[in-house]
Design an enzyme around this catalytic site. Structure first.
Site, PDB file in Angstrom:
ATOM      1  N   CYS B 415       0.806  -1.217   0.000  1.00  0.00           N
ATOM      2  CA  CYS B 415       0.000   0.000   0.000  1.00  0.00           C
ATOM      3  C   CYS B 415       0.840   1.267   0.000  1.00  0.00           C
ATOM      4  CB  CYS B 415      -0.971  -0.012   1.164  1.00  0.00           C
ATOM      5  SG  CYS B 415      -0.182  -0.098   2.767  1.00  0.00           S
ATOM      6  N   HIS B 458      -2.171   0.699   7.174  1.00  0.00           N
ATOM      7  CA  HIS B 458      -2.467   1.013   5.782  1.00  0.00           C
ATOM      8  C   HIS B 458      -2.018   2.434   5.477  1.00  0.00           C
ATOM      9  CE1 HIS B 458      -4.346   0.305   1.979  1.00  0.00           C
ATOM     10  NE2 HIS B 458      -5.288   1.236   2.134  1.00  0.00           N
ATOM     11  N   ASP B 474      -7.722   5.821  -2.633  1.00  0.00           N
ATOM     12  CA  ASP B 474      -6.921   4.680  -2.170  1.00  0.00           C
ATOM     13  C   ASP B 474      -6.504   3.846  -3.364  1.00  0.00           C
ATOM     14  OD1 ASP B 474      -5.675   2.654  -0.924  1.00  0.00           O
ATOM     15  OD2 ASP B 474      -7.342   2.102   0.398  1.00  0.00           O
TER      16      ASP B 474
END
Lengths: 322, 675
Positions: B415, B458, B474
């Site tokens: 991520c 994250h 995202d």
């Protein structure tokens, strides 16, 4: 200091009077945190500060747990100590300077879980503990030694019992005054035996005789019925001189007296010690002797009982009684 | 005093110390562990009689000197707290070797107890609490054994059990009743104890975090539970990019400091639907908190402890040295446009002057083709979605021009890679963009509470495109939609890299039903533990007092503390009053004593040397016949009851007692009516 000690002694006498047997109770038990108990409290405080500074509940819980354990220990220690019941056993008289043994009997209940537990330290008041006794070991009696320092009836110093059971956080102790009938005989002072034939003769004759052997021939006496036949002087009988029996020195009961000559107080103890030595010596030889202490006389006799009577008289002796 | 080699209490104490030092394997240096172990082995061999003498004082002093020097050398790196703990463990092990007299023993016991409490600085989970509890029990057992050496071990255990059971309620009363104080002074914390996110995001960092099953925080929702796609827990906003890693911008920090001094807190006026929830954050030694956008403290107490900053972040005013509970209200539909655009834009458009050239060209081209900023963002996300990108926990190292390498060569990352690349691509064309680090998702436990673990860490981005302000994008969701909707494990299922550093972890075996049930049960227990035990803070105590007392007036508080002490006193009374007169008098003894008392009132005393039979003869000679006979029979019965074993024949024993009672009555009547 001495004043304080007196006040304390009076307080003790009032609180724990003299007795032969003690069942410990709230009157006779003292309890206070021990050194380790204080260390433990400081530790708890340390953990509390640490726990507060780190805002850590588990530390605080540990701290409070330890504190409540401390509190419980107070009760456990007291209740355990209060189960002790102790009495003084049979004691013997001793000479000054010797160690008198005090046998202390602890109660041992049939079910050992109900009795007191843990180690008990025994000693005398204002002295360090003499020995440790494990109450769980079921041993009886526990003997502590006491050095007799003065002639006469002994007033025992208070016996201190102390226990750190169960976790050493509290010290329970008591000072017990045991009723005792221990007599301290004068310290024997070696000297020669000086028996006088009369009582209270100022110049004792030195009767160094009668020290010879058991069956030394001494003299002849008229035979009296009942005397052993082997003592009969058959030689004389055969000569027709009549029936005589032989007298031997050991069986001759020479009743001498041991005298106490009036003297000043500082010599008195030595004199008494000498008499004491002579009493022991004469008893050892099995001789007859009497003791004349002026106002107190003991008729001639022999044997251990006689010795004890004499020694007791010597132990209790004082001029004022005359 | 007495020095016994075969000393159970010393052995128990050594056992406590060795268990303690092993359980503190992280803070305690390994060579000190070895030292403790040596001392333990020495104690065992002394106990078993293999060895007869402990080492001489001179040897020990030499050893202490050497160890002290080595520890002093290491302590530069350790810091105050770890240095102190290590010193304490070392001192304990040396003391254990020395252990000769009473004083050594007391000191060692106190040190071990203190060390146990220090253990709670490092570990607070249930397991460790149990281990530390065991150490405490062993230490206390050792104390018991020390002061009553011949009692069998089982009885010692029983005694300690009873005392512990009695001490626990009192301890708990004290715990709840004693007012909780604020820290007296700032304590040193260990650097290594900081867990969770760090304030620098280098792609790869979060991949490390993802190997950790440690709990980050727990959330209890009041009513509405947000769907998993909305559960973005903001922790940190990173606005400075140096070409490699994202950090908190220096200007932002400066602004925060100034605001704090001026007491200018960010207080947006929010409206619309909201979620209300309570967060219980694990101790992290950091200051940032976790909440969903846009979050504001929900009650006064949280408000007092939390500082809101202009990057929509919630910060605790103090580092989280222990678990921290706070209440939050989140308004998910509000736009993030309450802040100063000029400032935000200024710090969120800068990029390093060189590096990542390919990306720059590619981004500018893409922007030209897209036409508008919005379309450009869509195109970027589309690129991630349709391009040959892969989500992996094992990205390859990208030492130079990281973003170029990632976007065009490797195309596999985590991520942080995606967020970093996208934020960079936006900044290249002048769109303000920043990286947000936090947690996403979490595990819901039957609508009760949500657990968010470190592996839920994250990173995503925010961009200011139009007047609606900062908007969340995202890129990871575009690449691996499973990561968002199903969690990390599902996202990397093919790769099998989920927690693969940990050979044993219940979280890995989520698919096995019963193991998962056990894991969730443990999580429940842990939730209860951290919420009610670890999380019982000053505020919780105040709440408790409020529910108990109504209001918190001084009088009532005083009454409460008095009540606490009264309750403790009552408990003590319950525990110990029944034992106060522990000696039960046997009924036969009682009857015989009664008879003696009656006779004494008639001036017939028993001398202490007189046995019962002899005394009975004396009574017969002094009293009338009836009384004498009654007392003689009574005495005989008494002797029988004392010396003849009834062998558990209770009937016989009872009969004897009955007969004794009747004889006592006869004695009374005979004495009252002489002749």
């Amino acid at each position: 200091m001495g004043k304080l000690r007196q006040i304390y002694n009076r307080f003790l006498d009032k609180r724990i009077p003299v007795a032969r047997q003690f069942q410990l109770n709230h009157k006779s038990i003292f309890i206070f945190p021990s050194k380790f108990g204080w260390l433990y409290l400081v530790l708890c405080l340390g953990i509390f500060i640490l726990g507060t500074n780190y805002q850590n509940n588990l530390m605080l819980l540990l701290c409070f747990f330890l504190v409540s354990l401390f509190l419980l220990n107070l009760f456990v220690a007291y209740l355990n100590f209060a189960k002790i019941s102790v009495q003084l056993g049979k004691t013997h008289n001793e000479f000054v300077g010797e160690r008198a043994q005090l046998p202390l009997w602890f109660n041992l209940p049939k079910n050992s879980t109900q009795g007191p537990h843990g180690l008990v330290e025994l000693g005398f008041l204002r002295q360090s503990a003499q020995l440790q006794h494990d109450l769980d070991s079921n041993q009886n009696p526990v003997k502590i030694a006491f050095v007799c320092e003065e002639r006469g009836p002994i007033k025992l110093p208070r016996v201190t019992l102390s226990s750190f059971y169960p976790m050493g956080l509290f010290r329970c102790w008591t000072h017990l005054a045991f009723e005792s009938n221990i007599l301290a005989y004068p310290k024997p002072v070696p000297c020669s035996v000086q028996l006088t034939s009369q009582q209270q003769s100022l110049e004792p004759e030195s009767t160094q005789s009668q020290e010879s052997g058991f069956d030394d021939f001494d003299s002849l006496k008229n035979y009296r019925p009942g005397e052993p036949l082997y003592h009969v002087a058959w030689k004389q009988f055969a000569k027709g001189q009549g029936m005589y029996s032989k007298q031997f020195s050991s069986s001759v009961s020479v009743s001498g007296w041991l005298n106490l000559i009036p003297c000043s107080a500082d010599v008195l103890e030595v004199k008494l010690g000498q008499l004491c030595h002579q009493v022991n010596e004469l008893t050892r030889r099995g001789q007859h002797f009497g003791l004349d202490l002026g106002h107190h006389k003991i008729e001639p006799d022999s044997g251990p009982l006689h010795q004890q009577r004499c020694l007791e008289a010597l132990a209790r002796f004082s001029w004022s009684a005359s | 005093m007495i020095y016994l080699n075969r000393n159970l209490s010393h052995l128990l104490l050594s056992l406590a110390l060795v268990i303690l030092s092993v359980s503190l394997f992280e803070p305690v240096l390994s060579w000190i562990q070895v030292l403790v172990f040596c001392a333990f082995v020495m104690r065992i061999s002394l106990y078993l009689g293999i060895q007869k003498h402990s080492p001489s004082i001179r040897t020990l002093n030499l050893l202490a000197l050497l160890s002290g020097l080595v520890l002093a050398y290491f302590s530069w790196q350790l810091g105050v707290l770890l240095g102190m703990v290590n010193l304490l463990v070392m001192a304990c092990s040396l003391k254990l070797m020395q252990l000769r007299n009473q004083r050594d023993y007391y000191q060692l016991v106190a040190s071990v107890l203190f060390l146990i409490s220090c253990g709670f600085i490092f570990e607070q989970s249930i397991i460790y609490s149990l281990i530390f509890g065991l150490c405490t029990v062993l230490t206390l057992l050792s104390l018991l054994a020390h002061f009553s050496p011949t009692i069998p071990f089982t009885r010692l255990n029983k005694r300690l059990l009873i005392m512990t059971l009695q001490a626990i309620p009192i301890g708990i009363l004290l715990f709840f009743g004693m007012p909780k104080l604020a820290p007296f002074w700032q304590m040193p914390t260990s650097q290594s104890a900081e867990t969770g996110l760090s304030d620098t995001l280098t792609p790869g960092d979060i991949a490390n975090l993802s190997q950790s099953t440690e709990l980050a925080f727990r959330v209890t929702f009041d009513d509405q539970i947000p769907p998993v796609q909305e559960r973005y827990w903001r922790a940190l906003v990173m606005e400075n990019f140096d070409g490699k890693s994202w950090t908190i911008s220096r200007q932002r920090n400066q602004l925060k400091r100034n605001n704090f001094v001026r007491n200018d807190e960010f207080r947006p006026r929010l409206s619309g639907p909201f979620y209300r929830y309570e967060v219980l954050a694990s101790a992290s030694n950091q200051r940032w908190l976790f909440a969903m956008d846009i979050a504001v403290p929900d009650d006064q107490r949280s408000d007092g402890a939390i500082w809101q900053s202009y990057d929509y972040q919630l910060m605790s005013k103090k580092p989280l040295i222990s678990n921290f509970k706070y209440r939050v209200k989140s308004f998910p539909q509000e736009d993030l446009n309450f802040t100063d655009y000029a400032f935000d834009r200024q710090i969120n458009r800068s990029i390093p002057t060189n590096g990542n050239l390919r990306t720059r060209d590619w981004a500018r081209n893409l922007r030209k083709m897209a036409g508008s900023d919005r379309a450009y963002i869509e195109a970027l996300l589309d690129h991630f979605r349709t391009g040959n990108y892969r989500y992996t926990l094992k990205p390859e190292l990208m030492p130079v021009d990281q973003i170029d390498t990632f976007l065009f060569d490797k195309q596999a990352g985590f991520c942080a890679h995606y967020a970093s690349a996208m934020a960079f691509a936006l900044r290249v064309v002048g769109i303000p963009a920043r990286v947000v680090a936090g947690y996403q998702g979490g595990e819901m436990r039957e609508n009760d509470y949500l657990s968010v673990y470190q592996y839920d860490a994250h990173a995503w981005i925010e961009a200011w495109v139009d007047e609606s302000g900062w908007q969340r994008f995202d890129p990871t969701a575009a690449v691996a939609p499973d990561r968002i909707s199903l969690g990390l494990q599902a996202a990397v299922e093919d790769e099998g890299s989920f927690l693969d550093n940990r050979t044993f972890s219940l979280a890995k075996l989520k698919s096995v039903a019963w193991i998962n049930a056990v894991r969730l049960g443990l999580a429940d227990l842990d939730y209860f533990w951290s919420r009610w035990v670890l999380g019982f803070n000053t505020e919780a105590q105040k709440d408790l007092f409020k529910t108990l007392l109504g209001n918190l007036s001084t009088g009532r508080l005083a009454a409460l503390s008095l009540g606490t002490f009264a309750a403790i006193g009552l408990l003590l009374a319950i525990f110990y009053l029944p034992n106060w007169h522990p000696r039960k008098v046997h009924p036969a003894d009682k009857i015989y004593n009664d008879a003696q008392k009656i006779l004494s009132s008639y001036k017939i005393h028993r001398a202490h040397w007189q046995g019962p039979l002899e005394f009975a003869q004396k009574v017969q000679s002094f009293c009338n016949d009836k009384a004498g006979q009654a007392f003689t029979r009574l005495s005989k019965l008494y002797i029988a009851s004392q010396y003849k074993k009834s062998d558990g024949n209770h009937e016989l024993a009872k009969k004897q007692i009955r007969m004794m009672r009747s004889e006592l009555r006869k004695l009374k009547t005979a004495l009252n009516n002489p002749g």
